[in-house]
Design an enzyme around this catalytic site. Structure first.
Site, PDB file in Angstrom:
ATOM      1  CB  CYS A 112      -0.927   0.016   1.206  1.00  0.00           C
ATOM      2  SG  CYS A 112      -2.267  -1.132   0.985  1.00  0.00           S
TER       3      CYS A 112
HETATM    4  N1  CO8 Z   1     -20.594  -9.589   6.707  1.00  0.00           N
HETATM    5  C1  CO8 Z   1     -21.116  -9.765   7.933  1.00  0.00           C
HETATM    6  N2  CO8 Z   1     -20.373  -9.992   9.029  1.00  0.00           N
HETATM    7  C2  CO8 Z   1     -19.041 -10.080   8.874  1.00  0.00           C
HETATM    8  C3  CO8 Z   1     -18.424  -9.929   7.617  1.00  0.00           C
HETATM    9  C4  CO8 Z   1     -19.262  -9.672   6.498  1.00  0.00           C
HETATM   10  N3  CO8 Z   1     -18.759  -9.505   5.270  1.00  0.00           N
HETATM   11  N4  CO8 Z   1     -17.080 -10.031   7.761  1.00  0.00           N
HETATM   12  C5  CO8 Z   1     -16.860 -10.264   9.061  1.00  0.00           C
HETATM   13  N5  CO8 Z   1     -18.039 -10.308   9.736  1.00  0.00           N
HETATM   14  C6  CO8 Z   1     -18.226 -10.548  11.170  1.00  0.00           C
HETATM   15  C7  CO8 Z   1     -17.053 -11.272  11.799  1.00  0.00           C
HETATM   16  O1  CO8 Z   1     -17.160 -12.669  11.635  1.00  0.00           O
HETATM   17  C8  CO8 Z   1     -17.164 -10.835  13.243  1.00  0.00           C
HETATM   18  O2  CO8 Z   1     -18.145 -11.620  13.876  1.00  0.00           O
HETATM   19  P1  CO8 Z   1     -17.964 -12.034  15.423  1.00  0.00           P
HETATM   20  O3  CO8 Z   1     -17.944 -10.735  16.186  1.00  0.00           O
HETATM   21  O4  CO8 Z   1     -19.163 -12.881  15.673  1.00  0.00           O
HETATM   22  O5  CO8 Z   1     -16.668 -12.777  15.483  1.00  0.00           O
HETATM   23  C9  CO8 Z   1     -17.699  -9.411  13.155  1.00  0.00           C
HETATM   24  O6  CO8 Z   1     -18.315  -9.307  11.855  1.00  0.00           O
HETATM   25  C10 CO8 Z   1     -16.615  -8.378  13.308  1.00  0.00           C
HETATM   26  O7  CO8 Z   1     -15.507  -8.715  12.416  1.00  0.00           O
HETATM   27  P2  CO8 Z   1     -14.141  -7.941  12.416  1.00  0.00           P
HETATM   28  O8  CO8 Z   1     -13.647  -7.794  13.820  1.00  0.00           O
HETATM   29  O9  CO8 Z   1     -13.216  -8.588  11.412  1.00  0.00           O
HETATM   30  O10 CO8 Z   1     -14.640  -6.538  11.837  1.00  0.00           O
HETATM   31  P3  CO8 Z   1     -13.930  -5.150  11.889  1.00  0.00           P
HETATM   32  O11 CO8 Z   1     -14.804  -4.192  12.562  1.00  0.00           O
HETATM   33  O12 CO8 Z   1     -12.498  -5.249  12.361  1.00  0.00           O
HETATM   34  O13 CO8 Z   1     -13.888  -4.731  10.338  1.00  0.00           O
HETATM   35  C11 CO8 Z   1     -12.274  -4.597   8.555  1.00  0.00           C
HETATM   36  C12 CO8 Z   1     -13.170  -5.503   9.393  1.00  0.00           C
HETATM   37  C13 CO8 Z   1     -13.174  -3.687   7.745  1.00  0.00           C
HETATM   38  C14 CO8 Z   1     -11.433  -5.454   7.617  1.00  0.00           C
HETATM   39  C15 CO8 Z   1     -11.367  -3.741   9.482  1.00  0.00           C
HETATM   40  O14 CO8 Z   1     -10.750  -4.549  10.448  1.00  0.00           O
HETATM   41  C16 CO8 Z   1     -10.283  -2.966   8.742  1.00  0.00           C
HETATM   42  O15 CO8 Z   1     -10.527  -2.283   7.774  1.00  0.00           O
HETATM   43  N6  CO8 Z   1      -9.070  -3.007   9.276  1.00  0.00           N
HETATM   44  C17 CO8 Z   1      -7.934  -2.266   8.720  1.00  0.00           C
HETATM   45  C18 CO8 Z   1      -7.371  -3.057   7.645  1.00  0.00           C
HETATM   46  C19 CO8 Z   1      -6.337  -2.331   6.839  1.00  0.00           C
HETATM   47  O16 CO8 Z   1      -6.158  -1.157   6.830  1.00  0.00           O
HETATM   48  N7  CO8 Z   1      -5.653  -3.140   6.111  1.00  0.00           N
HETATM   49  C20 CO8 Z   1      -4.744  -2.661   5.174  1.00  0.00           C
HETATM   50  C21 CO8 Z   1      -4.855  -3.638   4.091  1.00  0.00           C
HETATM   51  S1  CO8 Z   1      -4.542  -2.993   2.566  1.00  0.00           S
HETATM   52  C22 CO8 Z   1      -2.888  -3.223   2.235  1.00  0.00           C
HETATM   53  O17 CO8 Z   1      -2.050  -3.150   3.034  1.00  0.00           O
HETATM   54  C23 CO8 Z   1      -2.563  -3.558   0.845  1.00  0.00           C
HETATM   55  C24 CO8 Z   1      -2.162  -4.993   0.766  1.00  0.00           C
HETATM   56  C25 CO8 Z   1      -1.736  -5.278  -0.636  1.00  0.00           C
HETATM   57  C26 CO8 Z   1      -2.850  -5.087  -1.621  1.00  0.00           C
HETATM   58  C27 CO8 Z   1      -3.415  -6.335  -2.101  1.00  0.00           C
HETATM   59  C28 CO8 Z   1      -4.341  -6.097  -3.279  1.00  0.00           C
HETATM   60  C29 CO8 Z   1      -5.426  -7.125  -3.306  1.00  0.00           C
END
Ligand code: CO8
Length: 372
Positions: free
Chosen positions: A156
């Site tokens: 990123c």
């Molecule tokens: N629908 C419904 N429920 C869901 C879903 C969904 N799609 N997904 C997860 N849930 C559930 C989970 O199972 C969990 O349930 P439970 O509480 O029962 O266990 C609940 O929802 C909460 O899940 P999370 O704790 O995972 O949810 P978050 O609030 O943390 O949100 C995010 C998830 C949006 C992914 C968030 O954590 C986030 O954005 N974090 C930051 C990530 C970030 O910035 N990453 C950078 C990555 S990008 C990068 O570096 C580039 C990499 C290289 C590029 C590659 C190109 C492809």
């Protein structure tokens, strides 16, 4: 020291879009198919049933409403769940180069530069469609640029690290005008069968022109006052598959999907981001109230608001920390450049701003900018 500016920017946006509702409808159909096919193992306790995804969760957790993709067909077919496209032959530029040509032409036009002015091209992105010959060299050939070109990947932070390389090349006298392109063809790396990550990425390409202020002829350039780059190793965002995969005894074909521990990333990366930006503000003697704009990496709305609040010491106004992730989703290194490209007007000469990427590595790239 020579003043260096970003004198132009460009953006290529694929026309096809996928809304959260479309994505969730196809994922949920896949869930029904999977659970039906594996009903016996699920009822016997050997396999867990898959759960539905939801548009409400996606928008609330990430801020993403929609994403652009190069190839929509296949992604939404519950029997396929990946982009479907034809492998191009050696005489046809791959998608990443094609996207880069379009973004580059816009950036060059903005900067009043032709191919004859450019002497270095850096293609910086999270994935390359092939290791070599470098995609940037094929782009160089198509644009008719002399000089040299290379590819680089800091996930990123590829775009900000590439701009810093461009600045150093100009200061080191190995280039005069640099074209940086960030073709992020992310959709093939997304596991559309994974509820946690099927909604995160979109495809796009950005471009910037970097040159000495003395050669700049546009009136909408941004001087690069300072650059601060930081990396800190983490396994929380990974792609594990590489060119050695076929050598391992367990050589079932694997796909190099993106995977992450989103919560951990959120918690661990934000303090590094805040520290890097605040250290650069201190180094440039720039106070929070002097910052007119924050073009931040576009991964998560809550993360951006948190970072902006930490830097400004108050809630940001929407125009101070522009968001593009609602319609573009996470576009890896291109995200902060899209925000810059679309929201760089309205600043006065002398106004200060921050452009900052953050992501896998971990990596953080902060550019302190001033409107010329
Ligand atoms: N629908 C419904 N429920 C869901 C879903 C969904 N799609 N997904 C997860 N849930 C559930 C989970 O199972 C969990 O349930 P439970 O509480 O029962 O266990 C609940 O929802 C909460 O899940 P999370 O704790 O995972 O949810 P978050 O609030 O943390 O949100 C995010 C998830 C949006 C992914 C968030 O954590 C986030 O954005 N974090 C930051 C990530 C970030 O910035 N990453 C950078 C990555 S990008 C990068 O570096 C580039 C990499 C290289 C590029 C590659 C190109 C492809």
């Amino acid at each position: 020291m020579q003043n260096i500016v970003i004198s132009g920017s460009g953006l290529f946006t694929p026309t096809a879009t996928i809304s959260n509702d479309e994505l969730v409808a196809s994922y949920n159909q896949y869930v029904d198919l999977f659970n039906k096919q594996h009903a016996a193992e699920i009822s016997g306790g050997q396999l867990e049933a898959l759960e539905y995804s939801s548009s409400e969760f996606i928008e609330k957790a990430s801020g993403i409403k929609s994403r652009h993709v190069l190839y929509k067909e296949g992604i939404l077919d519950p029997a396929i769940m990946h982009p479907v496209f034809v492998k191009r032959d050696e005489n046809t530029p791959p998608e990443m180069v094609e996207m880069a040509v379009a973004a580059a032409r816009e950036a060059m036009a903005q900067a009043n530069k032709t191919a004859a002015d450019i002497d270095l091209i850096i293609c910086a992105a999270s994935n390359m469609q092939r290791p070599y010959p470098a995609l940037s060299i094929e782009l160089q050939n198509i644009l008719g640029v002399n000089g040299y070109a290379f590819d680089m990947n800091v996930a990123c932070s590829s775009a900000t690290f590439a701009i810093s390389n461009a600045v150093n090349a100009i200061r080191g006298n190995t280039a005069k005008v640099v074209l940086v392109v960030n073709p992020e063809f992310a959709s093939p790396q997304v596991d559309y069968k994974n509820r946690d990550s099927h909604f995160i990425f979109g495809d796009v390409c950005t471009a910037t022109i970097i040159e000495a202020q003395s050669s700049c002829t546009t009136d909408n350039a941004f001087k690069i006052l300072g650059m601060r780059l930081k990396t800190s190793f983490s396994n929380n965002i990974r792609c594990d598959i590489g060119y050695t995969e076929h050598c391992f005894s367990d050589n079932n074909p694997k796909v190099p999907f993106f995977k992450q521990q989103g919560r951990k990333v959120f918690k661990e990366l934000l303090p590094i981001v805040a520290e890097v930006i605040q250290d650069e503000m201190a180094a440039q003697s720039i106070s929070a109230d002097q910052l007119k704009r924050l073009w931040l990496h576009q991964a998560n709305i809550n993360m951006n608001i948190f970072a902006a609040k930490k830097i400004l010491g108050r809630d940001p106004l929407p125009e101070e920390a522009p968001l593009v992730l609602d319609s573009y989703a996470n576009t890896a290194s291109a995200g902060s450049i899209i925000a810059f490209h679309k929201h760089k007007t309205g600043l006065n000469s002398g106004d200060k701003a921050v452009l900052c990427s953050f992501g896998a590595g971990y990596s953080v790239g902060c550019l302190m900018l001033e409107r010329c």
